[in-house]
Design a protein around this motif. Structure first.
Motif, mmCIF file in Angstrom:
data_model
loop_
_atom_site.group_PDB
_atom_site.id
_atom_site.type_symbol
_atom_site.label_atom_id
_atom_site.label_comp_id
_atom_site.label_asym_id
_atom_site.label_seq_id
_atom_site.Cartn_x
_atom_site.Cartn_y
_atom_site.Cartn_z
ATOM 1 N N LYS A 19 -17.781 18.783 -9.479
ATOM 2 C CA LYS A 19 -16.378 18.652 -9.056
ATOM 3 C C LYS A 19 -16.285 18.325 -7.576
ATOM 4 N N LEU A 22 -17.287 14.838 -6.964
ATOM 5 C CA LEU A 22 -16.218 13.952 -7.432
ATOM 6 C C LEU A 22 -15.084 13.889 -6.425
ATOM 7 N N ARG A 23 -14.763 15.025 -5.801
ATOM 8 C CA ARG A 23 -13.586 15.084 -4.939
ATOM 9 C C ARG A 23 -13.857 14.515 -3.543
ATOM 10 N N ASP A 29 -13.777 7.191 -10.844
ATOM 11 C CA ASP A 29 -13.038 7.811 -11.951
ATOM 12 C C ASP A 29 -14.009 8.252 -13.037
ATOM 13 N N ARG A 31 -15.135 11.373 -15.749
ATOM 14 C CA ARG A 31 -14.466 12.421 -16.499
ATOM 15 C C ARG A 31 -15.478 13.467 -16.917
ATOM 16 N N ASP A 79 -9.576 21.552 -13.340
ATOM 17 C CA ASP A 79 -10.045 20.181 -13.113
ATOM 18 C C ASP A 79 -10.150 19.411 -14.426
ATOM 19 N N TYR A 80 -10.676 20.068 -15.466
ATOM 20 C CA TYR A 80 -10.833 19.372 -16.750
ATOM 21 C C TYR A 80 -9.475 19.058 -17.380
ATOM 22 N N SER A 83 -7.650 16.264 -15.758
ATOM 23 C CA SER A 83 -8.256 14.941 -15.916
ATOM 24 C C SER A 83 -7.811 14.262 -17.208
ATOM 25 N N GLU A 87 -2.204 8.787 -15.093
ATOM 26 C CA GLU A 87 -1.625 8.819 -13.752
ATOM 27 C C GLU A 87 -0.109 8.790 -13.819
ATOM 28 N N LYS A 90 0.977 12.235 -14.599
ATOM 29 C CA LYS A 90 0.787 13.118 -13.455
ATOM 30 C C LYS A 90 1.872 12.904 -12.402
#
Length: 727
Positions: A19, A22-23, A29, A31, A79-80, A83, A87, A90
Motif C-alpha cells: 500500500k 502504491l501511494r 493503477d 489493484r 484501501d481494498y 479500490s 473514479e 468516488k
C-alpha cells in the motif's frame, strides 16, 4: 498456531508495504487482490453495503467491536474497498458510518483521524454512531471541533435510531434499523470469483493473443514452425468462459445489490457493477478463443494430415510387401479334407493379420472422408490421391484374400464330396462282396431296393463330385490373373492333375461297382422269382386243399329231381376243372423252381416236399371228386327212373307189364342210400365223409321220400291186378 500467526503477520506486512509503495512511490493503477488479504477481509473490519446517502454517495461502514481493532488491518481493508468503485463514483464522495457502540472513544477517534490519511478527498461525511452510555460530551465535541478544519470532512455524533435523519432507512443495514440486506461472506465469496475470473481471463487473453499473433506473422514456413511449437494456454479457455458466463448470469440476475429481494454480494451501483467488465472480458475471450480454435484446427488438420499420410504409407507398404508375399507362397489346395483344413487355418491366420490393417484402412478412410467434407481446397487433391491409393491397394488385397478363401472352400467341398463318395463306394462294394443268403423273397426285395438306392446315391455323389471338380478347375484357371507375375503353371498343373485324377478314380470305381451290381441284380431277381415260384406253388397246394375241403363240406346235396341233380353235376365238373387248373399251375411252378435252382446252383428248400404234398392233395381230390360224380350220376339215374314211373298213368298197359322196373328203382335208391353212409377212403388209409351226419341225413331223406312215392305207385298198380281174379 504460531505458524498461522506468523503467516498472517507476513500477509499484513506485505499488504501494508504494498500500500505504501502504491501511494508514495508508484502511482500506477494497481489493484489489490482479495485472495491475498482474505483472512483480514473475513473479519469484516469495514464493508460497502451498497447503500447510498442522499447525494448518491456510497456508504462505507466501519463496525468497531469490543476487541482492539488493528489499525493496519483496517487500513488495508479500507484501501481494498476504496479500490473497487470507479473514479466517477468516488467523485460523489463517501459517507462513512463508524459504529462505535461497542468500542472506546479513543479507538473511534483514531479511526476518524485515520480516514484523513486513507481517503481524505473522498469522505464527505463521517457519522459516528454513539452508544447509549455516551462518552464525555465536552471532550468529544471539543476534539472533533478542533480537528474539523484539518480533517477536511464533517464528523457528527448520532445515535442509531436518529441515523435516518441523514440516510434513508432503505439504504441502512439492519444493524442501524434499516431494511438493506447485506451478507458479508456471500459478498466476499462472489468477489473472489470475480477477481479470479478477471485474473484468469486477463492472463488467458495475453496467452491467446501471443499464440494467435504468432500464427498470423511471418511466412508459411514460420507459421508452421509457430504452429509446431504446440504452445497451449495455462488454463482451459472453456472453463474460464463457463465461469465468466456463470458470473455474468449472477450479475445480471442480482446486480450486486439484492434488488430482487435476494442476498446481495457487491455494493456497487450501475456504474460500478462488474457486469460491463465481465462482458468486455467475455467478448475479448470469445474473439481470441475463436481465433485460437482456428489456429488449433489448422494445426490439428496439418498434424492429422501428416499422420494420415504416414499411416497410409504403412498400410500400403505392408499390404504390397509382407501381405502380398504371404499370398504368393500359398497356392496348394491340399489332397484331402485334413490338408485343405490345414491350408484354411493357415489362410485364416493370414486374414487375421490383414484384418488388423484393414481396420486401420477403415479408420483412415473415415478420417479422409471427414477431411474431404470439411477440408480446404488446397488439401482436396492430396487427400483424394491418398484415398484412391489406399482404396486400390486394400481392395486388390481383399479381392486376393477372398479369392483364396473361396478356392480353399471349394477344394474342401470337393474333397468332402470325394470322401463321402469313396465311403459310399466302399459300402456298396462291401454289400456286393457278401454272398446273398436271404430267408425269403421279401428280404431279397429289400436288399435289392437297398442296393439300388446305394447305386443311385453313388450316381448322385459322382455327379456332385464332377460339378465341384469343374467349379474348382474353373477357379484354378483364374488363379493366374492376380499372380503378380509369378509363374503358377507348375502349381496349377499339380492341382489340376490331382482333381482330374480323383474324378477318374471315382469313375472307375463306380463303373466296377455298377458291373457287380448288374450281376448281383440278376441273381437276386432270379432268387426273387425262385422264392415267388415256391410261394405260389405252396399257395396252389393250399388252394387245392381248400377246394378239397369245400368239396367234402359243401358239395353234399344230390338234388330233389333229375334236373337239379344234372345242374349239380355240371357245377361239379366246372369245380373239378378249377381244381385241375390249380394243380397244373402248381406243377408248372415246381418245374420252374427246378430250372431256377439249376441256374442258381442251389437246392430248393420247398420243392422237395411241395410236390409230394401237391400230388397227395390232388390224389385225394380226385378220389373225392370221382365219388361225388358217382353219387350224382346214381342220383340222376334214380330221379329219372322214379320220375318216369311216377309220371306214367295207371291206364297205360306197359305200366302193368313192367313191375320189375319198380324193383330196379328201389334197388338203385337203396344202393344210393348205402353209398351215402360210406366214407371216402384215401390211399394212405384215411377216411373222410361228405358233410356232417345231419347233412347226409337230409340228403338221404329226399331219396327216401321219393322211394316212398315209387313204392306207393307200385302198390296202386298191384291193386287192380288183385281185384281182376275176384271179378
Amino acid at each position: 498456531m504460531n505458524s498461522e500467526r506468523l503467516t498472517h503477520r507476513c500477509q499484513l506486512l506485505l499488504c501494508v508495504g504494498w500500500k505504501r509503495r502504491l501511494r508514495f512511490k508508484h502511482p500506477v493503477d494497481l489493484r489489490m487482490e482479495a485472495s491475498v488479504i482474505l483472512p483480514i477481509l473475513k473479519k469484516k473490519l469495514a464493508f460497502l453495503s451498497g447503500g447510498k446517502d442522499r447525494r448518491s454517495g456510497l456508504i462505507l461502514t466501519i463496525p468497531l467491536c469490543l476487541e482492539q481493532t488493528s489499525m493496519d488491518e483496517l487500513s488495508v481493508t479500507l484501501d481494498y474497498l476504496l479500490s473497487i468503485p470507479s473514479e466517477k463514483c468516488k467523485a460523489r464522495g463517501f459517507t462513512v458510518i463508524v459504529d462505535g457502540r461497542k468500542s472506546q472513544w479513543n479507538v473511534v477517534k483514531t479511526v476518524v483521524l485515520m480516514l484523513q490519511n486513507v481517503v481524505p478527498a473522498e469522505v464527505s461525511l463521517v457519522c459516528v454512531v454513539k452508544p447509549d452510555e455516551f462518552w464525555d460530551k465536552k471532550v468529544t465535541h471539543f476534539c472533533f471541533w478542533k480537528e474539523k478544519d484539518r480533517l477536511g470532512f464533517e464528523v457528527i455524533l448520532v445515535s442509531a435510531n436518529k441515523l435516518t435523519r441523514y440516510i434513508e432507512p432503505c439504504q441502512l443495514t439492519e444493524d442501524f434499523g434499516g431494511t438493506l440486506t447485506y451478507d458479508h461472506m456471500d459478498w466476499l465469496n462472489k468477489r473472489l470469483v470475480f477477481e479470479k475470473f478477471t485474473k484468469e481471463s486477463t492472463s488467458l487473453l495475453d496467452e491467446l493473443a501471443l499464440i494467435n499473433n504468432g500464427s498470423d506473422k511471418g511466412t508459411q514456413q514460420e507459421k508452421e514452425r509457430s504452429i509446431d511449437m504446440n504452445f497451449l494456454p495455462s488454463v482451459d479457455p472453456e472453463t474460464v468462459l463457463q465461469t465468466g458466463h456463470e458470473l455474468l448470469s449472477e450479475l445480471q440476475q442480482r446486480r450486486f445489490n439484492g434488488s430482487d429481494g435476494g442476498v446481495s454480494w457487491s455494493p456497487m451501483d450501475d456504474e460500478l457493477l462488474a457486469q460491463p467488465q465481465v462482458m468486455k472480458l467475455l467478448d475479448s475471450l470469445r474473439e481470441q478463443y475463436t481465433r485460437y480454435q482456428e489456429v488449433c484446427r489448422q494445426r490439428s488438420k496439418r498434424t492429422q494430415l501428416e499422420e494420415i499420410q504416414q499411416k497410409v504409407m504403412q498400410v500400403v507398404n505392408w499390404l504390397e510387401g509382407p501381405g502380398s508375399e504371404q499370398l504368393r507362397t500359398q497356392w496348394g489346395i491340399g489332397d484331402s479334407i485334413r490338408a485343405s483344413q490345414a491350408l484354411q487355418q493357415k489362410h485364416e491366420e493370414i486374414e487375421s493379420q490383414h484384418s488388423e490393417w484393414f481396420a486401420v484402412y477403415v479408420e483412415l478412410n473415415q478420417q479422409i472422408a471427414a477431411l474431404l467434407n470439411a477440408g480446404d481446397e488446397e488439401d482436396l487433391v492430396e487427400l483424394k490421391a491418398l484415398q484412391q491409393q489406399l482404396s486400390d491397394v486394400c481392395y486388390r488385397q481383399a479381392s486376393q484374400l477372398e479369392f483364396r478363401q473361396n478356392l480353399l472352400q471349394a477344394a474342401l467341398e470337393f474333397h468332402s464330396v470325394a470322401q463321402d463318395l469313396s465311403q459310399q463306394l466302399d459300402g456298396l462294394l462291401g454289400m456286393l462282396c457278401v454272398d446273398v443268403a436271404p430267408a425269403d423273397g421279401a428280404s431279397i426285395q429289400q436288399t435289392l431296393k437297398l442296393l439300388e438306392e446305394k447305386l443311385k446315391s453313388v450316381d448322385l455323389g459322382l455327379q456332385g463330385l464332377r460339378e465341384k471338380g469343374q467349379s474348382l478347375l474353373d477357379q484354378i484357371s483364374n488363379q493366374a490373373s492376380w499372380a503378380y507375375g509369378k509363374d503358377v503353371t507348375i502349381e496349377n498343373k499339380e492341382n489340376v492333375d490331382h482333381i482330374q485324377g480323383v474324378m477318374e478314380d471315382m469313375q472307375l470305381r463306380k463303373q466296377r461297382c455298377e458291373d457287380m451290381v448288374d450281376v448281383r441284380r440278376l441273381k437276386m431277381l432270379q432268387m426273387v422269382q425262385l422264392f415267388k415260384c415256391e410261394e405260389d406253388a405252396a399257395q396252389a397246394v393250399e388252394w387245392l386243399s381248400e377246394l378239397l375241403d369245400a368239396l367234402l363240406k359243401t358239395h353234399i346235396r344230390l338234388g330233389d329231381d333229375a334236373q337239379e341233380t344234372k345242374v349239380l353235376l355240371e357245377k361239379h365238373r366246372k369245380f373239378v376243372d378249377v381244381a385241375q387248373s390249380t394243380y397244373d399251375y402248381g406243377r408248372q411252378l415246381l418245374q420252374a423252381t427246378v430250372v431256377l435252382c439249376q441256374s442258381l446252383r442251389c437246392t430248393s428248400r420247398s420243392s422237395g416236399d411241395t410236390l409230394p404234398r401237391l400230388n397227395r392233395v390232388w390224389k385225394q381230390f380226385t378220389i373225392t371228386s370221382e365219388e361225388r360224380v358217382h353219387r350224382l350220376e346214381t342220383a340222376v339215374a334214380f330221379h329219372l327212373s322214379a320220375e318216369k314211373i311216377l309220371q306214367e298213368c295207371p291206364e297205360q298197359p306197359e305200366a302193368f307189364n313192367e313191375m320189375e322196373r319198380f324193383d330196379e328203382i328201389e334197388a338203385v335208391g337203396k344202393s344210393l342210400l348205402d353209398r351215402l353212409t360210406v366214407p371216402v377212403v384215401y390211399p394212405d388209409g384215411s377216411e373222410q365223409y361228405f358233410g356232417s351226419p345231419s347233412d347226409m341225413a337230409s340228403a338221404a331223406e329226399h331219396i327216401r321220400e321219393k322211394m316212398k312215392l315209387v313204392s306207393l305207385k307200385k302198390q296202386q298198380l298191384r291193386q287192380p291186378e288183385a281185384t281182376t281174379p275176384e271179378s
